[in-house]
Design a protein around this motif. Sequence first.
Motif, PDB file in Angstrom:
ATOM      1  N   ALA A   2       0.797  -1.202   0.129  1.00 29.70           N
ATOM      2  CA  ALA A   2      -0.114   0.149   0.097  1.00 29.70           C
ATOM      3  C   ALA A   2       0.691   1.229   0.038  1.00 29.70           C
ATOM      4  N   ALA A   3       1.929   1.276   0.890  1.00 29.09           N
ATOM      5  CA  ALA A   3       2.871   2.351   0.800  1.00 29.09           C
ATOM      6  C   ALA A   3       3.488   2.441  -0.408  1.00 29.09           C
ATOM      7  N   TRP A 149       3.460   3.613   6.106  1.00 28.57           N
ATOM      8  CA  TRP A 149       4.238   4.393   6.813  1.00 28.57           C
ATOM      9  C   TRP A 149       4.861   5.434   5.910  1.00 28.57           C
ATOM     10  N   GLU A 150       4.503   5.780   4.718  1.00 29.43           N
ATOM     11  CA  GLU A 150       4.834   6.786   3.672  1.00 29.43           C
ATOM     12  C   GLU A 150       3.458   7.374   3.058  1.00 29.43           C
ATOM     13  N   PRO A 178      10.762  14.772  13.739  1.00 27.19           N
ATOM     14  CA  PRO A 178      11.735  14.073  12.711  1.00 27.19           C
ATOM     15  C   PRO A 178      11.162  13.271  11.504  1.00 27.19           C
ATOM     16  N   LEU A 179      10.902  13.952  10.550  1.00 25.13           N
ATOM     17  CA  LEU A 179      10.139  13.413   9.281  1.00 25.13           C
ATOM     18  C   LEU A 179      11.004  13.648   8.080  1.00 25.13           C
ATOM     19  N   ARG A 180      10.862  12.972   6.970  1.00 25.82           N
ATOM     20  CA  ARG A 180      11.504  13.209   5.577  1.00 25.82           C
ATOM     21  C   ARG A 180      10.222  13.522   4.774  1.00 25.82           C
ATOM     22  N   VAL A 191       5.591  11.686   2.756  1.00 28.83           N
ATOM     23  CA  VAL A 191       5.960  11.911   4.171  1.00 28.83           C
ATOM     24  C   VAL A 191       6.393  10.733   4.857  1.00 28.83           C
ATOM     25  N   CYS A 192       7.581  10.680   5.463  1.00 24.70           N
ATOM     26  CA  CYS A 192       7.642   9.317   6.170  1.00 24.70           C
ATOM     27  C   CYS A 192       8.584   9.763   7.564  1.00 24.70           C
ATOM     28  N   PHE A 193       8.490   9.097   8.580  1.00 22.45           N
ATOM     29  CA  PHE A 193       9.562   9.284   9.647  1.00 22.45           C
ATOM     30  C   PHE A 193      10.847   8.989   9.280  1.00 22.45           C
ATOM     31  N   ARG A 194      11.852   9.523   9.799  1.00 23.46           N
ATOM     32  CA  ARG A 194      13.139   9.391   9.521  1.00 23.46           C
ATOM     33  C   ARG A 194      13.849   8.161   9.604  1.00 23.46           C
TER      34      ARG A 194
END
Length: 350
Positions: A2-3, A149-150, A178-180, A191-194
């Motif tokens: 899905a991501a 997660w993205e 702390p996101l990318r 968008v996702c967490f680092r």
Amino acid sequence: RAAEAAAKEVDTKWKAKEAAKAKEEGEGKQEEAKTDAGGHAEDGAQVKAKEEAREQEKAEAEQRARSEAEARAPGKAEALRVALGSAAENPFVFSMAVNVMEKLLSAGSGAVTELAVYTTYLQEHTQHVKAVLVTGERLAAQMLGADMWEVPLSQAVAWAGGPGTADAEVRKQLRALPLRVEDWGDDDSAVCFRHKTLGEYLAARGLWRWPGKGLEEMRRVFSKTTPNVARFFAAMAGAHSDDFRDRVMGALRTAACSGDGVVASNALALAARCRCVCCEFDMGDVEVCDADLRFLVVSGGNLSNTRFTNCWLDGAEFRQCMSHKANFEEFSGDGSRLASASRDKTVRVC
């Protein structure tokens, strides 16, 4: 999957947007804009490359900071490594620990745990602003529930926003996490967490603070597919006082007895990971499925017509539970099934 599909959709939208922009402006206008600005107009590929370069520079700066810290205080870095034990083998965890080394070691090496590293790092990163951490908890909970997660920036803002919170405020708080993010000005940017474990920690933190509400809103059984959430949750249980832990366990009991199979599955998985005894749980006619229930202990209560489907039950114990008046219970060799026999000559296999 899905991501990956979401990421592909973001990429497709971005390419279509850039193509339309190039067609509208034309080469002449682009050249004029370059001349007037005294520079050159950046296309989407250049923006992305610039973002990647900034991320690379930041990573290199963090690496230099870690190296300098170890060079300045090799004894402290080694003490940190010893205190963390096997957790220090994870480069990301050790990197975070070095970034907040002074803060961690000031409490004594005995207080240096993997949980303390995540807690201290996020507090320092968000400058101890509680609202930012709450926003991160909401975003992480939604990502966990969707197993994505993205996501596009617009989706992240919608998920992270609380009641009555303006989008502008949510975006400001997301920037402190702390996101990318490829481009904060583009709602279609991914968008996702680092690091995924940052999101898993925040999801566990939200469940720990509001277990009843968190489990009720969680519509996916996550203990098998995302085990770190339960691991962080159990670590939080071990780090708090007995009174606070008992209140959380009471909320898990209420959730497990709610009659909702997904809620019960997640509640039992968290209880199992915390190694607490589930006393007098009423889970009659509930189907518990796809949950990691290894070493779960249920004492007393009602398990009449309770079904355990595709659950991990290695080491689990069911003591004096009401079912179909079972006189004998036995797990299969791999712990995946439970068989019970009664004097009425019936046998049930879960």
